[in-house]
Design an enzyme around this catalytic site. Sequence first.
Site, mmCIF file in Angstrom:
data_model
loop_
_atom_site.group_PDB
_atom_site.id
_atom_site.type_symbol
_atom_site.label_atom_id
_atom_site.label_comp_id
_atom_site.label_asym_id
_atom_site.label_seq_id
_atom_site.Cartn_x
_atom_site.Cartn_y
_atom_site.Cartn_z
ATOM 1 N N THR A 378 -43.358 -23.756 -4.891
ATOM 2 C CA THR A 378 -42.786 -22.522 -4.275
ATOM 3 C C THR A 378 -43.668 -21.629 -4.281
ATOM 4 O OG1 THR A 378 -40.395 -23.346 -4.923
ATOM 5 C CG2 THR A 378 -40.250 -21.578 -3.863
ATOM 6 N N ASN A 398 -40.652 -28.102 -2.713
ATOM 7 C CA ASN A 398 -40.242 -27.894 -3.884
ATOM 8 C C ASN A 398 -41.074 -28.565 -5.076
ATOM 9 O OD1 ASN A 398 -38.744 -28.934 -6.774
ATOM 10 N ND2 ASN A 398 -37.592 -30.569 -5.845
HETATM 11 O O1 DON Z 1 -35.218 -24.054 -4.668
HETATM 12 C C1 DON Z 1 -35.130 -24.614 -6.485
HETATM 13 O O2 DON Z 1 -35.189 -24.072 -7.531
HETATM 14 C C2 DON Z 1 -36.583 -25.461 -6.551
HETATM 15 N N1 DON Z 1 -37.288 -26.646 -5.411
HETATM 16 C C3 DON Z 1 -38.314 -24.731 -6.716
HETATM 17 C C4 DON Z 1 -39.379 -24.726 -7.578
HETATM 18 C C5 DON Z 1 -40.352 -24.439 -7.838
HETATM 19 O O3 DON Z 1 -39.690 -22.790 -7.860
HETATM 20 C C6 DON Z 1 -41.532 -24.721 -8.031
HETATM 21 N N2 DON Z 1 -42.437 -24.302 -8.285
HETATM 22 N N3 DON Z 1 -43.424 -23.331 -8.363
#
Ligand code: DON
Length: 567
Positions: A378, A398
């Site tokens: 993210t 994601n």
């Molecule tokens: O929306 C969420 O909580 C996840 N899809 C976030 C994923 C994420 O932060 C991955 N890493 N850095």
Amino acid sequence: MKVTRFFSTLLSLLLFSFITTDIKAQVFESKNFKNGLVVTADKYASEIGNEILMQGGNAVDAAVAVQFALAVTLPRAGNIGGGGFMVIRLADGETAALDFREKAPEKATRDMYVRNGEFKSDLSWEGILAVGVPGTVDGMIKALERYGKLPLDLVLQPAIKLAREGYKLSYSHAESLNNHKDTFKKYQVSAEYFTKKDDTEFKEGDLFVQEDLANTLERIARFGREGFYAGPVADAIVNEMERYRGLITYNDLYNYESQWRDPVEVEFKDYTLHIMSPPSSGSIAIAQILNMINDHPLEEMGHNSADYVHLVSEAMRRAFADRSYYLGDPDFVNVPVSELISEEYNDTRMENFSTDTVTSSASLSHGEIAGFVESDETTHFSVVDSEGNAVAVTTTLNGSFGSHVSVSGAGFLLNNEMDDFSAQPGEPNAYGLIGAEANAIEPGKRMLSSMTPTIVTKNNRVDMVLGAAGGPRIITATLQSFLNRAVFDMRPQQSTAFPRFHHQWLPDMLFIDDFGLSPDTQNLLQEKGHSIFPMPGIGRAHNIYVEPDGSYSSGVDPRGDGYAAGH
Ligand code: DON
């Protein structure tokens, strides 16, 4: 199975820390900027945001330009095939929150990941069934229409240029593409876009050109949302669905709409936090944790002392237990927001808190709310402008490179956001998070998120613009970026860089930054019963802090390769 995947996510984080080791030298001493500042995970994107500000754009124009730039320069997380959240605070005091989170396609069903009676967790993580209906393009256009000063085609130009002419890969860009080579090769179009034709590895300094993505961005610049959700780009998305038997239809695309929501407001000391509301879980969790720790003498305990880490992590444990039960898309389930964040409720949650020992997660479940009816990549960026407007955006596919499925002819990757549903209630997802009915799959529903873009005001003026990447660690990293300044009066860079800790109820572990707590503190925490798990990178935060004279300072996380550009 999923627990294994959770630990493999941890392993990939470990790898990421090696990739970024050389970058850790770039710990920026934060500088003050008078007229605007943009802090993102990527140098090109920060500079583009800053240029838009210097061309007369406001913070929203710059944020939209950054989002599209990241879709080009950070394909593992920046995106047009994913979604996210934006929190806006205007200088005149107006606040807004935009939910451009993906949605489940209309054909999605509860058992879409069940094969021969068995739940197949990999299907929600990689490949076409993992894809939610993308929200980014609609979100950016809505934000610009309501709050921007510049036209869409102008804010898109820098991203189009970078995609058309190419940009030089950094070491970590190249390594992240190389690390995913085998998975890209499973999907012919992704192999064409994201691996080298001669099968060699990408190297730092390689020119990375994305012609098809440039054309897609140009279509968006000319036709607005119709340039993505209809016409040739929609055709190309639906073709991918047909190729791999995915679920997204023309109707899903055409009907997608981002939603304006009210941010959740949380008071703590002299500060008001304006945080993205559900389907983000961050606001509720942070409000609960702050409520649970509020009456304790935090400053006296000392920053990251064993007593402090114990108290805050016990509050985290309780907030995450509630997250897993109560939270989901507010358009589909009744999320008892005001009850969950109330002082009375959180007082009851801490009744069994002991300063000496942990409350094991096995003995702890969600709290009771009267009358409640259940109905590894993210990126975060922060922007402020010369007028005092502020924008916080967290956006994602994601996992790193999302589903790994690219759209042929359109040049971009599709998300794997469906994994954020409790695809099988009670089963942990890739981040080890357990969910319940509130976050079960339903057609058209948004999956619960941990992304927590946050703007903090003090005396009605913006004081901090906060947020992070890192799955559930986003929530706890953002909390600590706030507490480090609000309670311990740290400088911006220190607030952002200092070792952090994280507890998410299940698994019952206290995660700490691997460069983090002293052996003595760790011993004291173990004596209280904590299972300590050092890991690389409890979130990657890109923060802005406002100095007493009104100038802006950056908090660039040394755990990633972020960059601050201001003027
Ligand atoms: O929306 C969420 O909580 C996840 N899809 C976030 C994923 C994420 O932060 C991955 N890493 N850095």
